[in-house]
Write an enzyme that holds these catalytic residues in place. Structure first.
Site, short mmCIF file in Angstrom:
data_model
loop_
_atom_site.label_atom_id
_atom_site.label_comp_id
_atom_site.label_asym_id
_atom_site.label_seq_id
_atom_site.Cartn_x
_atom_site.Cartn_y
_atom_site.Cartn_z
N ASP A 1 44.71 48.48 37.63
CA ASP A 1 43.53 47.88 37.95
C ASP A 1 43.53 46.57 38.44
OD1 ASP A 1 41.13 46.63 37.39
OD2 ASP A 1 40.91 47.23 35.19
N TRP B 1 40.27 45.63 28.96
CA TRP B 1 40.07 46.68 29.93
C TRP B 1 41.15 47.71 30.14
CZ3 TRP B 1 35.39 46.37 31.19
CH2 TRP B 1 34.78 45.44 31.60
N LYS C 1 34.65 40.36 41.19
CA LYS C 1 35.53 39.06 40.81
C LYS C 1 35.85 38.30 41.64
CE LYS C 1 35.01 41.22 36.50
NZ LYS C 1 35.54 42.38 35.98
C1 LIG Z 1 35.55 43.47 35.18
C2 LIG Z 1 36.62 44.28 35.02
C3 LIG Z 1 36.33 45.86 34.95
C4 LIG Z 1 35.03 46.25 34.79
O1 LIG Z 1 34.84 46.60 36.08
P1 LIG Z 1 33.39 47.11 36.30
O2 LIG Z 1 33.06 47.09 37.80
O3 LIG Z 1 32.19 46.48 35.70
O4 LIG Z 1 33.43 48.53 35.90
C5 LIG Z 1 37.60 46.33 34.63
N1 LIG Z 1 38.77 45.76 34.63
C6 LIG Z 1 38.72 44.53 34.83
C7 LIG Z 1 40.33 44.01 34.92
C8 LIG Z 1 37.88 43.77 35.08
O5 LIG Z 1 38.07 42.32 35.05
#
Ligand SMILES: *Cc1c(COP(=O)(O)O)cnc(C)c1O
Length: 369
Positions: A175, A103, A199
């Protein structure tokens, strides 16, 4: 509930059952209005109260300071990979990225597509992202416009224990898609925090963005309207039609977290669940964790059996037992148990019993291999 099984999916992921039950009613008739949550205007009183409460509960849970905006946007965490540098990075400046997995690499890729100057302040790539960089391994550029990190690495199963030190004046951008509100977070240490909901916070289709107000105004006004943070702060996430159902569910998840005792209680619950699995892996000479102990994620526990054949067999047998979603991400292999906030302790206990049983039944085969 006998018709539900234990779900260890990395995302979209398990949601709290009381929230699902409430949502089931709200789809039909929300707040006694005679209209379902998905059928209400986003400009009406009912939705106004829903989004207002969601924001307030979000603020109360982490004690978000008044100089931060709370936004409910679309485009997932992935669109934030672009929006952050578009808004925060003037052409002549450099942004620093801490690269701890797929990511963070994707975040870097988007910044580069924009032609941004990117400095990799640390990367765990050489060690297959099996740990978080140590302070001595982080080398910032002279005056970064921001420092970006991924707090929990969903795919490799590593997590920052605490925020790294950053150069004075550089906003930390995080993030937090896979560990948002799984533990207390000091928002004042960050410039921007963003998280795709699917998540830990709700269904896919909504991304939570917490942004300090001075950074909102830093963004250029030449960007497309939807890609400027000021558009959304100015309209309180209602510039266009927001993901109303997702915001409703997220609001209910915030209320559920509060009812569990808030973020400190969530952290305790998550630490004790994760410890059940890690303790088992540590004493096993059959299964092994793939992450170094000081970097282990409380959210995504990655592990392997002695051979790939046994990994495959484990996943298949687990699925038949009603332990679903344990296959590791394709770029990491092995197994991954995602045990977010809403994953009940019983699910983890059931997984550990199965690890024990599988080890007992397959130890001899592994020894022969
Ligand atoms: C799942 C995830 C993403 C992607 O998220 P989307 O909502 O599908 O764009 C980005 N960063 C992390 C750490 C993730 O676990």
């Amino acid at each position: 509930m006998p018709d539900r099984i234990f779900n260890f999916s990395a995302g979209p992921a398990v949601l709290p059952e009381p929230v699902l039950e409430k949502a089931r009613e709200a789809i039909w008739n929300v707040a006694g209005s005679g209209i379902g949550i998905m059928e209400h205007s986003h400009r009406g009183k009912i939705f106004d109260r829903i989004i207002g409460e969601a924001e307030q509960d979000c603020r109360d849970l982490a004690g978000i300071p008044d100089n931060y905006h709370v936004l409910f946007l679309q485009g997932g965490a992935s669109l934030q990979f672009s929006m952050v540098p578009m808004n925060l990075l003037p052409a002549e400046r450099t942004a620093d990225y801490l690269v701890t997995g797929v990511w963070s690499q994707k975040a870097v890729k988007e910044a580069k597509i924009l032609g941004a100057k990117v400095h990799i302040a640390a990367t765990g790539e050489a060690g297959h992202f099996s740990r978080i960089p140590r302070p001595g391994e982080i080398h910032y550029s002279a005056d970064p416009a921001f420092v970006h990190l991924t707090t929990n690495n969903t795919i490799y199963g590593t997590q920052w224990r605490a925020e790294p030190a950053v150069p004075a004046g550089a906003p930390l951008v995080a993030d937090t898609s896979s560990d948002m509100y799984s533990r207390p977070i000091d928002v004042s240490k960050y410039g921007i925090i963003y998280a795709g909901a699917q998540k830990n916070l709700g269904p896919s289709g909504v991304v939570l963005v917490i942004i300090r107000d001075d950074l909102v105004e830093a963004g250029p006004k030449t960007l497309p309207t939807m890609l400027q943070y000021r558009t959304h702060t100015g309209e309180k996430s209602l510039y266009n039609t927001p993901p109303t159902f997702g915001i409703y569910v997220m609001g209910e998840v915030f209320k559920w977290i509060r009812a569990q005792g808030g973020l400190a209680a969530m952290a305790e619950h998550n630490e004790s669940k994760a410890a059940l699995i890690y303790d088992y892996l540590d004493q096993s000479d059959f299964f092994r964790g793939t992450v170094q102990p000081d970097s282990r994620s409380q959210m995504n526990v990655c592990f392997r059996a002695p051979t790939e054949e046994l990994d495959t067999k484990f996943i298949a047998e687990a699925t038949r037992r009603g332990l679903d979603g344990l296959k590791g991400h394709r770029s990491a292999g092995g197994m991954r148990a995602s045990i977010y906030n809403a994953c009940p302790r019983e699910a983890v206990e059931s997984l550990v019993s199965f690890l024990e049983e599988f080890e007992g039944a397959n130890r001899a085969a592994a020894a022969r291999a």
